[in-house]
Design a protein around this motif. Sequence first.
Motif, mmCIF file in Angstrom:
data_model
loop_
_atom_site.group_PDB
_atom_site.id
_atom_site.type_symbol
_atom_site.label_atom_id
_atom_site.label_comp_id
_atom_site.label_asym_id
_atom_site.label_seq_id
_atom_site.Cartn_x
_atom_site.Cartn_y
_atom_site.Cartn_z
ATOM 1 N N GLU A 35 59.295 18.738 -6.145
ATOM 2 C CA GLU A 35 59.323 17.294 -5.889
ATOM 3 C C GLU A 35 60.496 16.889 -4.999
ATOM 4 O OE1 GLU A 35 58.433 14.508 -8.944
ATOM 5 O OE2 GLU A 35 56.884 15.802 -9.805
ATOM 6 N N LEU A 36 61.652 17.502 -5.178
ATOM 7 C CA LEU A 36 62.784 17.196 -4.309
ATOM 8 C C LEU A 36 62.508 17.652 -2.880
ATOM 9 C CD1 LEU A 36 65.709 18.150 -6.702
ATOM 10 C CD2 LEU A 36 65.169 15.841 -5.880
ATOM 11 N N ALA A 37 61.920 18.829 -2.726
ATOM 12 C CA ALA A 37 61.638 19.379 -1.396
ATOM 13 C C ALA A 37 60.603 18.558 -0.636
ATOM 14 C CB ALA A 37 61.186 20.828 -1.514
ATOM 15 N N GLN A 38 59.754 17.822 -1.342
ATOM 16 C CA GLN A 38 58.699 17.041 -0.699
ATOM 17 C C GLN A 38 59.164 15.676 -0.199
ATOM 18 O OE1 GLN A 38 55.435 16.909 -3.478
ATOM 19 N NE2 GLN A 38 54.816 19.005 -3.017
ATOM 20 N N LYS A 39 60.377 15.295 -0.478
ATOM 21 C CA LYS A 39 60.882 14.011 0.006
ATOM 22 C C LYS A 39 60.968 14.074 1.539
ATOM 23 C CE LYS A 39 62.177 12.386 -4.147
ATOM 24 N NZ LYS A 39 61.147 11.623 -4.784
ATOM 25 N N PRO A 40 60.591 13.012 2.237
ATOM 26 C CA PRO A 40 60.648 13.037 3.702
ATOM 27 C C PRO A 40 62.048 13.393 4.213
ATOM 28 C CG PRO A 40 59.448 11.099 2.941
ATOM 29 C CD PRO A 40 60.053 11.749 1.721
ATOM 30 N N GLY A 41 62.102 14.378 5.091
ATOM 31 C CA GLY A 41 63.369 14.786 5.694
ATOM 32 C C GLY A 41 64.257 15.638 4.817
ATOM 33 N N ALA A 42 63.794 15.992 3.605
ATOM 34 C CA ALA A 42 64.617 16.784 2.688
ATOM 35 C C ALA A 42 64.812 18.190 3.240
ATOM 36 C CB ALA A 42 63.991 16.845 1.306
ATOM 37 N N VAL A 43 66.052 18.663 3.162
ATOM 38 C CA VAL A 43 66.410 20.019 3.562
ATOM 39 C C VAL A 43 67.017 20.694 2.343
ATOM 40 C CG1 VAL A 43 67.864 21.420 5.071
ATOM 41 C CG2 VAL A 43 66.796 19.333 5.951
ATOM 42 N N ARG A 44 66.501 21.873 2.044
ATOM 43 C CA ARG A 44 66.975 22.634 0.878
ATOM 44 C C ARG A 44 67.773 23.835 1.367
ATOM 45 N NH1 ARG A 44 62.881 25.423 -3.520
ATOM 46 N NH2 ARG A 44 64.397 26.815 -4.457
ATOM 47 N N ASP A 45 68.920 24.061 0.744
ATOM 48 C CA ASP A 45 69.686 25.266 1.019
ATOM 49 C C ASP A 45 70.396 25.693 -0.257
ATOM 50 O OD1 ASP A 45 71.986 23.678 0.764
ATOM 51 O OD2 ASP A 45 72.666 23.981 2.790
ATOM 52 N N VAL A 46 71.037 26.836 -0.183
ATOM 53 C CA VAL A 46 71.764 27.361 -1.342
ATOM 54 C C VAL A 46 73.216 27.530 -0.953
ATOM 55 C CG1 VAL A 46 71.993 29.290 -2.951
ATOM 56 C CG2 VAL A 46 69.720 28.524 -2.236
ATOM 57 N N LYS A 47 74.103 26.982 -1.738
ATOM 58 C CA LYS A 47 75.549 27.138 -1.571
ATOM 59 C C LYS A 47 75.961 28.203 -2.582
ATOM 60 C CE LYS A 47 79.459 25.259 0.085
ATOM 61 N NZ LYS A 47 79.862 25.330 1.443
ATOM 62 N N GLU A 48 75.943 29.472 -2.124
ATOM 63 C CA GLU A 48 76.158 30.613 -3.028
ATOM 64 C C GLU A 48 77.470 30.524 -3.807
ATOM 65 O OE1 GLU A 48 74.207 33.064 -3.960
ATOM 66 O OE2 GLU A 48 72.565 32.621 -2.594
ATOM 67 N N GLU A 49 78.568 30.176 -3.102
ATOM 68 C CA GLU A 49 79.867 30.174 -3.787
ATOM 69 C C GLU A 49 79.949 29.129 -4.893
ATOM 70 O OE1 GLU A 49 80.503 28.091 0.254
ATOM 71 O OE2 GLU A 49 79.335 29.737 -0.514
ATOM 72 N N TRP A 50 79.117 28.107 -4.832
ATOM 73 C CA TRP A 50 79.074 27.094 -5.887
ATOM 74 C C TRP A 50 77.950 27.358 -6.880
ATOM 75 C CZ3 TRP A 50 79.323 21.903 -2.703
ATOM 76 C CH2 TRP A 50 80.548 21.837 -2.028
#
Length: 120
Positions: free
Chosen positions: A9-24
């Motif tokens: 659901e978060l990824a489907q928001k218009p313009g949403a970009v998903r990434d992973v901040k490994e150190e956090w």
Amino acid sequence: MNYPWIFEELAQKPGAVRDVKEEWQWTRFQVGGKLFAAICKDGAGNDALLTLKLPPEENRFLREQYEDILPGYYCNKEHWSSIRLEGSVPDHLVRELMETSYRLVLAGLSQKKQREILGE
């Protein structure tokens, strides 16, 4: 996790970009380069918290009403709240808060950027 649908659901928001901040150990969701949601892992590597930006007065109210809504994990405690993913906050409320966070961050972008993101 009691909310297995949050990533989608978060990824489907218009313009949403998903990434992973490994150190956090965060999976971040941004719009226009600004964070609107983070899914934070616990020490065992399990998804444990959903952190969202919300209006300060709403944050205070929600924390009084739900023991599974906490001050934002590693965020400004006035503007961010975290929801325990093994908690009992109702699904409809989690969805509403995700939308509120997205809209709040989107509204902070320039009008031009908002139109680009929303395809207007």
